[in-house]
Each structure stands twice: as C-alpha cells, then as structure tokens.
Design an enzyme around this catalytic site. Structure first.
Site, PDB file in Angstrom:
ATOM      1  N   ASN A 117       0.864  -1.182   0.000  1.00 33.56           N
ATOM      2  CA  ASN A 117       0.000   0.000   0.000  1.00 33.56           C
ATOM      3  C   ASN A 117       0.904   1.235   0.000  1.00 33.56           C
ATOM      4  OD1 ASN A 117      -1.774   2.075   0.568  1.00 33.56           O
ATOM      5  ND2 ASN A 117      -2.297   1.336   2.635  1.00 33.56           N
ATOM      6  N   TRP A 118       0.978   1.870  -1.148  1.00 31.43           N
ATOM      7  CA  TRP A 118       1.903   3.012  -1.273  1.00 31.43           C
ATOM      8  C   TRP A 118       1.363   4.281  -0.625  1.00 31.43           C
ATOM      9  CZ3 TRP A 118       3.977   2.775  -7.062  1.00 31.43           C
ATOM     10  CH2 TRP A 118       4.597   1.537  -7.246  1.00 31.43           C
ATOM     11  N   LYS A 119       0.087   4.252  -0.245  1.00 28.83           N
ATOM     12  CA  LYS A 119      -0.560   5.416   0.384  1.00 28.83           C
ATOM     13  C   LYS A 119      -0.376   6.656  -0.498  1.00 28.83           C
ATOM     14  CE  LYS A 119      -0.087   3.191   4.825  1.00 28.83           C
ATOM     15  NZ  LYS A 119       0.073   3.308   6.275  1.00 28.83           N
ATOM     16  N   HIS A 128      -9.409   1.145   5.210  1.00 26.64           N
ATOM     17  CA  HIS A 128      -8.103   1.343   5.867  1.00 26.64           C
ATOM     18  C   HIS A 128      -8.282   2.333   7.021  1.00 26.64           C
ATOM     19  CE1 HIS A 128      -3.978   2.554   6.596  1.00 26.64           C
ATOM     20  NE2 HIS A 128      -3.621   1.438   6.007  1.00 26.64           N
ATOM     21  N   GLU A 187      -6.623   4.743   8.009  1.00 22.56           N
ATOM     22  CA  GLU A 187      -6.400   6.160   7.682  1.00 22.56           C
ATOM     23  C   GLU A 187      -7.647   6.762   7.031  1.00 22.56           C
ATOM     24  OE1 GLU A 187      -2.718   5.479   5.631  1.00 22.56           O
ATOM     25  OE2 GLU A 187      -1.800   4.978   7.557  1.00 22.56           O
ATOM     26  N   GLU A 222      -4.983  -4.792  10.958  1.00 19.04           N
ATOM     27  CA  GLU A 222      -3.973  -3.753  11.094  1.00 19.04           C
ATOM     28  C   GLU A 222      -4.239  -2.943  12.361  1.00 19.04           C
ATOM     29  OE1 GLU A 222      -2.085  -2.803   6.998  1.00 19.04           O
ATOM     30  OE2 GLU A 222      -3.771  -1.462   7.337  1.00 19.04           O
ATOM     31  N   GLY A 255       2.809   2.343  10.795  1.00 14.59           N
ATOM     32  CA  GLY A 255       3.766   3.424  10.628  1.00 14.59           C
ATOM     33  C   GLY A 255       4.515   3.794  11.897  1.00 14.59           C
ATOM     34  N   SER A 309       3.839  -1.931  10.355  1.00 12.62           N
ATOM     35  CA  SER A 309       5.293  -1.960  10.562  1.00 12.62           C
ATOM     36  C   SER A 309       5.941  -3.287  10.169  1.00 12.62           C
ATOM     37  CB  SER A 309       5.642  -1.583  12.010  1.00 12.62           C
ATOM     38  OG  SER A 309       5.221  -0.250  12.275  1.00 12.62           O
ATOM     39  N   GLY A 331       2.982  -1.107   4.254  1.00 17.69           N
ATOM     40  CA  GLY A 331       2.957   0.313   3.920  1.00 17.69           C
ATOM     41  C   GLY A 331       4.356   0.807   3.587  1.00 17.69           C
ATOM     42  N   GLY A 332       4.989   1.446   4.559  1.00 24.98           N
ATOM     43  CA  GLY A 332       6.294   2.072   4.360  1.00 24.98           C
ATOM     44  C   GLY A 332       7.318   1.222   3.624  1.00 24.98           C
TER      45      GLY A 332
HETATM   46  P1  PGA Z   1       3.091   0.408   7.621  1.00 20.76           P
HETATM   47  O1  PGA Z   1       1.568   0.570   7.075  1.00 20.76           O
HETATM   48  O2  PGA Z   1       3.616  -0.868   7.014  1.00 20.76           O
HETATM   49  O3  PGA Z   1       3.803   1.611   7.112  1.00 20.76           O
HETATM   50  O4  PGA Z   1       2.999   0.328   9.099  1.00 20.76           O
HETATM   51  C1  PGA Z   1       0.732  -0.540   6.921  1.00 20.76           C
HETATM   52  C2  PGA Z   1      -0.605  -0.108   6.372  1.00 20.76           C
HETATM   53  O5  PGA Z   1      -1.128   0.914   6.804  1.00 20.76           O
HETATM   54  O6  PGA Z   1      -1.173  -0.784   5.489  1.00 20.76           O
END
Ligand code: PGA
Length: 254
Positions: free
Chosen positions: A9-11, A94, A96, A164, A170, A210, A231-232
């Site tokens: 997930n590149w956000k 998600h 966010e 999650e 993050g 993470s 994510g990251g």
């Molecule tokens: P993260 O994000 O790997 O940067 O913690 C995961 C996500 O929100 O899908």
C-alpha cells in the site's frame, strides 16, 4: 490451500514518475517469485501507468479506496466501474480512511458490497486503536468491525481481510506474531459464525503494521497469517522484494 498474498500500500506517496521508477526497479524479480500473489497499490493517478508496466507479469494491481455509488455527482470521488478494468484489488476501510476521512462501519459495508458487485477483490482492513487495546477491547472492536462490514453480504467471494492494529501502523512497533495470529484466528472464528467453516478456512487473512524484511518471517510462520499488507516498506524495492521472497519460501515449505 490458501494462496499467500502480499500487498504493498503506497498510500499518498510517489508521483507518476517515481512510481514508474519503483516498478521498474522491482518488476523483473517480483514477477519471478513463485506460489504467491503480489499486489501493488499505487495512488489512483498512477494506476493506469503501473498497470501497463506490469501487464504480462504475475504482478497484480489494487486501488487504495473507492466510493460506493456507481456514478453521479460526487466531485472528486472514484467509482467501482472506473476501477473495474484498471485493477483487480481494492483496499477498503483502511484505518487512515476511517480516521482522517470519517469512514464509518456503515460506509465500509457499502464499499464492500459495491466491490463485490462489480467484481473487484476487497482487502478489508480492521484494527483497534491503542486506547481500545489497553482497555482490553480488541476482541469486541474486531468482532464489531468485521460483522458490521459484512452485514447483508451473502457471499464473501475472494475477500481478503487485513488485521492492522492502529498502534502498529507506521509506528515501527509491529504487533508480535502471536498477537497478530490470535486476532486473525478470532477473525476466522467470526467468519465461521457469519458464514461457514469452509468460508473461514478458505478466506485469506493478512497482518499489517510496521512489517519489514526483518520481522516478516515471524508473521508468515503463523498458521492463520496468509500474507501481509505493507505500507512504508513497500516503497523500497529491495525491502518489498525481500518481504515477498521470504513469504513465498516460508509458505512453500509448509
Ligand atoms: P506500515 O503501514 O507498514 O507503514 O505500518 C501498513 C498499512 O497501513 O497498510
């Protein structure tokens, strides 16, 4: 047998140009990794470009969000039919989206229905926040989120569910593999109750929060963790490749 699935997930990261660079950097290697589904979820504006770059490979594409109405006067929104021919997967609910854009369980339910109706494969995200965790409410929150998302849905088709925990996203503080597996096992039990044993055993479950190339092994060793939502670490070609490679190896050895 559940086919493992790792999604990146590149956000709200990358421009079209840097998305191209990232895909070019990993596409050859990623394509070759066997026995696992690999899904890239770039921002909307790069979907088409990334889709063209991975055409003919084993890499699949997902979007990060969509609206639940099929068309209409909803300025700025993206509809299910717009995504239908662009990608295979859609991330829904998600945290966010829930935190920053006010997505409720009811909206998540509508989005899940819309995705299934149009034939996109949902990656449904659920997770508790730190306060809920500390108050011992994880089980209640997850049960509520999963059941609410699945209201009036007769068949989950190929839906994937990602656990999650908000405190792990993050933050660099991933859940322990045991914690993650416990919640995913709970989700399988909820699915048995809402649907049946066969659905629960065939549905694919991911952990997210993470995840990186150092901790991936512990997660995918777990019986109820079929893959991860990253994510990251999905923004770095070498990291993402390593996560997918390790998952493929560990799951194939099982
Ligand atoms: P993260 O994000 O790997 O940067 O913690 C995961 C996500 O929100 O899908």
């Amino acid at each position: 047998m559940r086919i493992p699935i790792v999604a990146g997930n590149w956000k709200m990261n990358t421009t079209i140009e840097s998305a191209v660079g990232l895909v070019q950097e990993m596409k050859g290697e990623l394509d070759k990794i066997p026995g696992i589904e690999k899904v890239l979820c770039p921002p909307f504006v790069s979907l088409s470009t990334v889709g063209n770059l991975i055409k003919g490979t084993s890499i699949e594409l997902g979007a990060q969000n969509m609206y639940f109405e099929m068309e209409g006067a909803y300025t700025g929104e993206i509809s299910p039919p717009m995504l239908k021919n662009l990608c295979q997967y859609i991330i829904i609910g998600h945290s966010e989206r829930r935190i920053f854009f006010g997505e409720t369980n009811e909206m998540v339910n509508k989005k899940l229905k819309a995705a299934l109706k149009i034939g996109l494969i949902p990656i449904l995200c659920v997770g508790e926040n730190l306060k809920e965790k500390e108050a011992g409410k994880t089980e209640a929150v997850i049960t509520n989120q999963v059941s609410a998302a699945m209201q009036e849905i007769a068949s989950l088709q190929k839906t994937v569910i990602a656990y999650e925990p908000l405190w792990a996203i993050g933050s660099g503080k991933a859940a322990s593999a045991t914690q993650a597996n416990t919640v995913l096992n709970l989700i399988r039990n909820i699915i048995t109750k809402l649907y049946d044993e066969q659905t629960a055993q065939s549905i694919r479950l991911q952990y997210g929060g993470s995840v990186n190339s150092n901790n991936i092994g512990e997660f995918v060793e777990m019986p109820d963790i079929d893959g991860v939502l990253v994510g990251g670490a999905s923004l770095k070609a070498a990291e993402f490749l390593s996560i997918v490679e390790q998952t493929s190896k560990i799951k194939q050895a099982k």
